[in-house]
Design a protein around this motif. Structure first.
Motif, PDB file in Angstrom:
ATOM      1  N   LEU A 135       0.839  -1.209   0.000  1.00 50.30           N
ATOM      2  CA  LEU A 135       0.000   0.000   0.000  1.00 50.30           C
ATOM      3  C   LEU A 135       0.865   1.247   0.000  1.00 50.30           C
ATOM      4  CD1 LEU A 135      -2.765   1.350   0.227  1.00 50.30           C
ATOM      5  CD2 LEU A 135      -2.590   1.088   2.717  1.00 50.30           C
ATOM      6  N   ALA A 136       1.923   1.164   0.876  1.00 50.05           N
ATOM      7  CA  ALA A 136       2.782   2.345   0.973  1.00 50.05           C
ATOM      8  C   ALA A 136       3.507   2.612  -0.337  1.00 50.05           C
ATOM      9  CB  ALA A 136       3.778   2.155   2.102  1.00 50.05           C
ATOM     10  N   ALA A 137       3.886   1.535  -1.020  1.00 48.86           N
ATOM     11  CA  ALA A 137       4.593   1.741  -2.294  1.00 48.86           C
ATOM     12  C   ALA A 137       3.706   2.464  -3.301  1.00 48.86           C
ATOM     13  CB  ALA A 137       5.056   0.390  -2.834  1.00 48.86           C
ATOM     14  N   GLY A 138       2.401   2.025  -3.356  1.00 47.64           N
ATOM     15  CA  GLY A 138       1.487   2.700  -4.304  1.00 47.64           C
ATOM     16  C   GLY A 138       1.241   4.145  -3.926  1.00 47.64           C
ATOM     17  N   ILE A 139       0.962   4.319  -2.594  1.00 48.37           N
ATOM     18  CA  ILE A 139       0.697   5.685  -2.129  1.00 48.37           C
ATOM     19  C   ILE A 139       1.932   6.547  -2.320  1.00 48.37           C
ATOM     20  CG2 ILE A 139       0.189   7.062  -0.087  1.00 48.37           C
ATOM     21  CD1 ILE A 139      -1.516   4.737   0.898  1.00 48.37           C
ATOM     22  N   ALA A 140       3.121   5.976  -1.976  1.00 50.41           N
ATOM     23  CA  ALA A 140       4.329   6.777  -2.100  1.00 50.41           C
ATOM     24  C   ALA A 140       4.597   7.182  -3.544  1.00 50.41           C
ATOM     25  CB  ALA A 140       5.502   5.962  -1.536  1.00 50.41           C
ATOM     26  N   HIS A 141       4.285   6.264  -4.494  1.00 50.89           N
ATOM     27  CA  HIS A 141       4.512   6.595  -5.904  1.00 50.89           C
ATOM     28  C   HIS A 141       3.648   7.764  -6.338  1.00 50.89           C
ATOM     29  CE1 HIS A 141       4.149   6.130 -10.314  1.00 50.89           C
ATOM     30  NE2 HIS A 141       5.443   5.762 -10.221  1.00 50.89           N
ATOM     31  N   ASP A 142       2.342   7.635  -5.992  1.00 47.28           N
ATOM     32  CA  ASP A 142       1.433   8.708  -6.378  1.00 47.28           C
ATOM     33  C   ASP A 142       1.744   9.969  -5.608  1.00 47.28           C
ATOM     34  OD1 ASP A 142       0.218   6.907  -8.069  1.00 47.28           O
ATOM     35  OD2 ASP A 142      -1.377   6.368  -6.627  1.00 47.28           O
ATOM     36  N   PHE A 143       2.030   9.788  -4.297  1.00 47.34           N
ATOM     37  CA  PHE A 143       2.298  10.979  -3.481  1.00 47.34           C
ATOM     38  C   PHE A 143       3.600  11.630  -3.900  1.00 47.34           C
ATOM     39  CE2 PHE A 143       3.479  13.074   0.548  1.00 47.34           C
ATOM     40  CZ  PHE A 143       2.370  13.885   0.658  1.00 47.34           C
ATOM     41  N   ASN A 144       4.526  10.841  -4.351  1.00 43.43           N
ATOM     42  CA  ASN A 144       5.808  11.406  -4.794  1.00 43.43           C
ATOM     43  C   ASN A 144       5.616  12.199  -6.088  1.00 43.43           C
ATOM     44  OD1 ASN A 144       8.637  11.718  -4.429  1.00 43.43           O
ATOM     45  ND2 ASN A 144       8.975  10.285  -6.124  1.00 43.43           N
ATOM     46  N   ASN A 145       4.690  11.715  -6.977  1.00 40.54           N
ATOM     47  CA  ASN A 145       4.390  12.462  -8.198  1.00 40.54           C
ATOM     48  C   ASN A 145       3.764  13.791  -7.838  1.00 40.54           C
ATOM     49  OD1 ASN A 145       5.416  10.450  -9.802  1.00 40.54           O
ATOM     50  ND2 ASN A 145       3.439   9.438 -10.107  1.00 40.54           N
ATOM     51  N   LEU A 146       2.824  13.748  -6.856  1.00 38.55           N
ATOM     52  CA  LEU A 146       2.164  14.990  -6.449  1.00 38.55           C
ATOM     53  C   LEU A 146       3.173  15.945  -5.854  1.00 38.55           C
ATOM     54  CD1 LEU A 146      -1.105  13.596  -4.851  1.00 38.55           C
ATOM     55  CD2 LEU A 146      -0.872  14.751  -7.036  1.00 38.55           C
ATOM     56  N   VAL A 152       8.648  11.273   4.350  1.00 34.70           N
ATOM     57  CA  VAL A 152       7.602  10.305   4.636  1.00 34.70           C
ATOM     58  C   VAL A 152       7.522   9.268   3.529  1.00 34.70           C
ATOM     59  CG1 VAL A 152       5.135   9.992   4.955  1.00 34.70           C
ATOM     60  CG2 VAL A 152       6.284  11.877   6.073  1.00 34.70           C
ATOM     61  N   VAL A 153       7.684   9.768   2.288  1.00 30.17           N
ATOM     62  CA  VAL A 153       7.632   8.840   1.157  1.00 30.17           C
ATOM     63  C   VAL A 153       8.790   7.848   1.236  1.00 30.17           C
ATOM     64  CG1 VAL A 153       7.829   8.681  -1.350  1.00 30.17           C
ATOM     65  CG2 VAL A 153       6.336  10.377  -0.328  1.00 30.17           C
ATOM     66  N   ARG A 154       9.958   8.364   1.546  1.00 36.14           N
ATOM     67  CA  ARG A 154      11.097   7.457   1.646  1.00 36.14           C
ATOM     68  C   ARG A 154      10.885   6.431   2.761  1.00 36.14           C
ATOM     69  NH1 ARG A 154      14.145  12.203   0.633  1.00 36.14           N
ATOM     70  NH2 ARG A 154      14.610  12.440   2.843  1.00 36.14           N
ATOM     71  N   SER A 155      10.283   6.886   3.890  1.00 39.99           N
ATOM     72  CA  SER A 155      10.005   5.943   4.978  1.00 39.99           C
ATOM     73  C   SER A 155       9.020   4.884   4.540  1.00 39.99           C
ATOM     74  CB  SER A 155       9.467   6.672   6.203  1.00 39.99           C
ATOM     75  OG  SER A 155      10.433   7.567   6.699  1.00 39.99           O
ATOM     76  N   MET A 156       8.035   5.285   3.805  1.00 38.39           N
ATOM     77  CA  MET A 156       7.034   4.327   3.345  1.00 38.39           C
ATOM     78  C   MET A 156       7.635   3.356   2.350  1.00 38.39           C
ATOM     79  SD  MET A 156       3.731   6.843   2.924  1.00 38.39           S
ATOM     80  CE  MET A 156       2.691   5.538   2.328  1.00 38.39           C
ATOM     81  N   LEU A 157       8.546   3.859   1.537  1.00 35.63           N
ATOM     82  CA  LEU A 157       9.196   2.978   0.590  1.00 35.63           C
ATOM     83  C   LEU A 157      10.098   1.950   1.289  1.00 35.63           C
ATOM     84  CD1 LEU A 157      10.090   5.440  -2.301  1.00 35.63           C
ATOM     85  CD2 LEU A 157       8.366   3.648  -2.315  1.00 35.63           C
ATOM     86  N   GLY A 158      10.538   2.272   2.507  1.00 32.44           N
ATOM     87  CA  GLY A 158      11.380   1.331   3.247  1.00 32.44           C
ATOM     88  C   GLY A 158      10.661   0.058   3.608  1.00 32.44           C
ATOM     89  N   TYR A 159       9.376   0.029   3.728  1.00 34.96           N
ATOM     90  CA  TYR A 159       8.602  -1.174   4.040  1.00 34.96           C
ATOM     91  C   TYR A 159       8.457  -2.109   2.852  1.00 34.96           C
ATOM     92  CZ  TYR A 159       7.188   1.011   8.416  1.00 34.96           C
ATOM     93  OH  TYR A 159       7.197   1.578   9.650  1.00 34.96           O
TER      94      TYR A 159
END
Length: 1003
Positions: A799-810, A848-855
């Protein structure tokens, strides 16, 4: 056995648990069965053992009684070899139990003489009628019923010689040493033969005027010769083989030679009227003549020293003549005629035989029978008196070993003197002389000599004998104190001692220059040197038998009634004051002090009393078995042994300390014992009787008893160096069943110990399985928790990977737009401030995105060795300013920490998160401790189980903050769970969950 809880299956654990339960059940059952079996076996064994013990005790008691009866029967039977058999029976009885009667029987057996046949036999022709041996027992001559003569050597060293004579009968054989010449009566002729040449050397008539011309063949001064009658009044000594005459004796009337002693030249001759004469062939003179004997002499024999001459008379009787005193003693020895007498060279034993077919062995001086044997005929002793040649029709010639008593001797006073010699008995200080007294005088024996020397003393006898030294003897007699001394001529009566001519005084005892005497029944102590006045004793009429105590303090005596002559009372006086200090009623015939003055013995016809001087209390009583006799007593020199007269012929040895009877000694010949004394060394006990002195060697008796397994009868006596081994005793005989019980119990105990160990092993395995099960359950629960957490983290990572991808684009769009706005605004302050705030927020969002990507991303960092100390030091420097400014940091790192091989990046992130959390928890103030240590073995307190390794490095981050509540600890690794819910620095709840995930990924 260690099991891996992870690799062991549940089925294996259940199988092992069931196996342990079954093993424990079997062990318990087996243990119970073994206990029951052991108890049953023990009960059976005890019952059987008790029954066996009772049977064995009864059997041993029967064996003891039988052995004792056998000893008595053998001793009374007096057969050759019986002493050895009796001693064997005594050993058997001694191995069962000790008994006073056993000691008494052993002493009686040991006091006897024994003859034991040796195994070698010399066969003779079956029709042998007469046999003779030479004096060395090396050759034998045998005549058969046809008159033939057989000459042979006993050791078979030469072939036998057979001589055919023309005689119908042969008897009275004699031969020289080695059988070189043989003489005998061949029909009516006396002939001397040379067996080697087969011819007759000398011939004389066998009967002259009705007297037997007995051939006396022997050696004199190395010359073989014969003594025989030439006619009825001429006795000639002729050399062999030539017959040359060496000496001749002429008589006034017909006579017959009886016995010849070649070494001394003495020859005993009997006249027709049965008178016995003693002649000396060398001097050709007659020495003495004895009155007629009741019968003619049929045989005669000399002792080696020619002191004693034994005679066998025609019918029944035996005589022993003392050639020095011309005294003769005799007794009826057989029930038939033709009595043959053979004297042992020592003169102590006499072997006899007659037509009754019984051989008897006698004490030659006492005339007492020692043993007898039917069907045997004595031929002669050897020169040492050790062996006796015996002939029987069944065995031929056989040698018997003579064994004298090792413990008893008899000294005999020759007959013809007053009726007794035992009024007093005394040893010289060195034990070399023994003196006894009688009504006529003194008899003295030198050590080892059985023949006494007589010295006449005072009329009426003497008593109170005492040696002043080895050559001076004193005694009391005729109211005087007498003194004798040994001089070259013998014992000589000297003059009275100085100061002893005191008219009317009868002296009784001496001590240290003082004498005690009595006058008209009153006692007086007299100083022999006259230095002190006479000291009268307070007394009583009829005083007699005074005795000083050895320490000189007391005087004791008995009183005798003038009317009846009976002993009535006993008194004790002080030897210093004459005052009477003690009186004892009843009949007291003996008073005696012990050598150490500790005891006073009072003897009565019925009992002895041991009195303690000073207190005068009776401590012990010793009953007598007979009221006859004089109740005599004697102390050993050390005072530890008391000899008392039990009855006429029995002496009892008693311990004065306890009054216990230790041993009874019975005189082999019936005799009334009169006086007793011990030798100075205590080895010998002498007891005088009417015509004998009995000597018991107590030291030898102790050693013999020890050898028989009886033990010394006196405490402290040394054991015999050749003590015999006694037969197994009752305890030894009980060993088999006792051993069986012990072995059974040992096996049972061993099985019980083994079962106990087996149970402990099974219990240990059971505990191991249970512990393994518990650990396995714990690990399973932990694994399930980790699995659930991992699944959460995996889902969260997706979930975090998907959210982080979209959130990183934003965030990229926002940042680009913010950059364009800032560029377009230029230097507008308000806009620049807003764009800066937007950039900061974007940067925070990127974190936060990087932290989420760590999971959702797996670490691909390689592992290289590095030092943990360097890692911690760099982290502290990196965080020092911003996070650790107000915090006291402590590093606890051992200097010998080894390098660690692990991914460094994840470890950096883990430690960074933990240190930042600790800093925030302390709000920038407090103490932070970082430490490292080595650990080995399992790590049960870890949240995540580490991979198996021989060693681990434990890193600890500890702070002084408020900590975490216990109810919150289970959730601290959950994502987005935080305890920092207030303030500007509200936590995200991802730090510890990221630490958990990084640690799990790193293994």
């Amino acid at each position: 056995m260690n099991l891996d809880p992870i690799q062991t299956s549940a089925e294996e654990l259940q199988r092992r648990r069931d196996a342990v339960h079954r093993a424990l059940t079997r062990a318990n059952t087996a243990g119970f069965a073994i206990v029951l079996g052991v108890v049953a076996l023990a009960l059976v064994a005890i019952s059987l053992g008790r029954r066996a013990a009772q049977e064995r005790a009864r059997a041993e008691e029967r064996l003891f009684e039988a052995s004792l009866a056998q000893v008595q029967a053998l001793r009374l039977a007096g057969r050759p070899g019986n002493r050895g058999a009796s001693l064997d029976a005594l050993r058997t009885a001694a191995g069962i139990r000790q008994n006073p009667e056993l000691l008494e029987q052993a002493a009686a057996v040991l006091a006897t003489v024994d003859f034991s046949p040796l195994p070698e036999r010399h066969p003779l022709p079956e029709d042998t009628v007469h046999v003779a041996v030479d004096r060395d027992l090396t050759a034998v001559a045998a005549a058969d019923a046809k008159g033939a003569l057989h000459v042979s050597r006993l050791d078979a060293s030469a072939p036998p010689v057979f001589l055919r004579t023309d005689a119908m009968s042969v008897n009275h054989l004699a031969l020289t040493t080695g059988g070189r010449f043989v003489a005998g009566i061949f029909d009516d002729r006396l002939q001397v033969w040379d067996p080697a040449a087969g011819k007759v050397l000398l011939e004389r008539p066998a009967q002259l005027n009705g007297l037997l011309n007995r051939p006396l063949l022997d050696e004199t001064e190395g010359v073989e010769s014969i003594l025989c009658l030439d006619d009825s009044r001429t006795l000639s000594l002729r050399r062999l083989p030539d017959g040359q005459q060496l000496a001749v004796l002429q008589a006034e009337r017909p006579w017959s030679p009886v016995a010849w002693h070649p070494r001394s030249g003495l020859v005993a001759i009997q006249a027709a009227n049965r008178e016995l004469e003693l002649w000396n062939v060398k001097t050709q003179s007659r020495l003495w003549r004895l009155p007629p004997l009741p019968q003619m002499v049929s045989s005669a024999s000399w002792s080696a020293d020619a002191r004693w001459l034994a005679l066998g008379l025609g019918y029944y009787h035996l005589r022993v003549v003392d050639t020095a005193t011309l005294q003769m003693t005799g007794w009826q020895g057989h029930t038939r005629e033709e009595v043959r007498a053979i004297l042992r060279p020592q003169g102590d034993l006499l072997a006899s035989h007659s037509a009754d077919g019984v051989m008897r062995i006698w004490d030659a001086l006492a005339g007492t029978l020692q043993l007898s044997s039917g069907g045997a005929q004595p031929l002669g002793f050897d020169a040492d008196g050790v062996r006796l040649a015996v002939w029987s029709g069944v065995e031929g010639v056989r040698l018997w070993q003579t064994t004298a008593s090792p413990v008893h001797r008899v000294l005999k006073v020759p007959p013809g003197y007053p009726a007794w010699c035992g009024d007093e008995v005394a040893f010289s200080p060195d034990g070399s002389r023994l003196v006894t007294t009688g009504p006529a005088g003194l008899w003295t024996w030198e050590t080892g000599d059985r023949a006494p020397v007589f010295t006449r003393a005072a009329e009426g006898g003497c008593w109170g004998l005492r040696f002043l030294d080895n050559k001076t003897l004193v005694g009391l007699g005729d109211g005087r104190l007498l003194q004798w001394r040994w001089q070259e001529s013998g014992l000589t009566l000297m003059t009275n001692l100085a100061g002893m001519d005191r008219g009317g005084l009868a002296f009784d005892d001496l001590h240290d220059g003082r004498a005690v005497a009595y006058r008209n029944g009153g006692g007086t102590i007299i100083d022999l040197a006259g230095r002190l006045p006479d000291l009268p004793l307070e007394g009583h009429d009829g005083l007699a038998g005074f005795r000083f105590s050895p320490d000189g303090r007391w005087v004791a005596c008995g009183t005798r009634s003038h009317d009846s002559g009976r002993w009535m009372e006993a008194f004790v006086w002080s030897a210093k004051t004459g005052e009477r200090v003690a009186a004892f009623s009843a009949e007291r015939s003996t008073v005696l002090f012990s050598p150490d003055s500790r005891w006073l013995v009072l003897g009565t016809p019925a009992e002895y009393f041991l009195v303690e001087p000073g207190t005068w209390a009776v401590r012990h009583g010793i009953r007598r078995t007979s009221s006859g006799g004089g109740a005599m007593a004697a102390f050993a020199p050390d005072g530890q042994l008391l000899a008392v007269q039990r009855d006429h012929g029995t002496v009892a040895l008693v311990s004065p300390e306890s009054g216990t009877e230790l041993l009874r000694l019975t005189a082999p010949s019936a005799a009334a014992l009169r006086r007793m004394t011990f030798s100075p060394d205590g080895e010998w006990l002498a007891a005088g009787s009417e015509a004998h002195v009995h000597l018991w060697h107590l030291g030898a008796l102790q050693r013999e008893f020890t050898g028989l397994g009886l033990g010394p009868f006196i405490a402290g006596a040394p054991p015999s160096p050749t003590a015999a081994t006694a037969p197994p005793s009752f305890v030894a005989g009980s060993i088999p069943w006792i051993s069986g019980i012990l072995v059974t119990m040992a096996v049972a105990i061993g099985l019980a110990i083994w079962l106990r160990q087996y149970q402990r092993q099974m219990l240990a395995r059971h505990l191991e399985v249970e512990e393994l099960t518990a650990r396995r359950g714990e690990l399973l629960q932990r694994a399930q928790t980790e699995l659930a957490h991992s699944q959460k983290m995996r889902a969260l990572g997706t979930l975090a990977a998907g959210i982080a991808h979209d959130f990183n684009n934003l965030l990229s769009v926002i940042r680009l737009s913010n950059c364009l706005t800032a560029r377009a605004a230029g230097d507008h302050p308000e806009v620049r401030e807003n764009t800066a705030e937007i950039e900061e927020a974007v940067e925070q969002g990127r974190k936060v995105v990087r932290s989420m990507l760590g999971y959702s991303s797996a670490s691909t960092e390689t592992t290289e060795p590095f030092q943990v100390a360097e890692l911690l030091d760099s982290l502290v420097r990196l965080l020092g300013r911003q996070f650790l400014g107000g915090i006291e940091v402590g590093l606890h790192l051992p200097p010998d920490l080894p390098p660690v091989r692990a991914p460094r990046g994840p470890l950096d992130q883990i430690l960074l998160n933990l240190i930042v959390n600790a800093s925030e928890a302390m709000d920038g103030r407090g103490r932070l401790d970082l430490s490292a240590e080595l650990a080995t073995g399992p790590q049960p307190d870890c949240v995540l189980s580490p991979k198996p390794a021989p060693a681990y490095l434990r890193l600890v981050v500890a702070d002084s903050g408020p900590g975490i509540a216990p109810d919150q600890l289970p959730r601290i690794f959950e994502p987005f769970y935080t305890t920092k819910n207030a303030g500007a620095k509200r936590g995200t709840g991802l730090g510890l969950s990221q630490v958990h995930e990084l640690a799990r990924a790193a293994g």
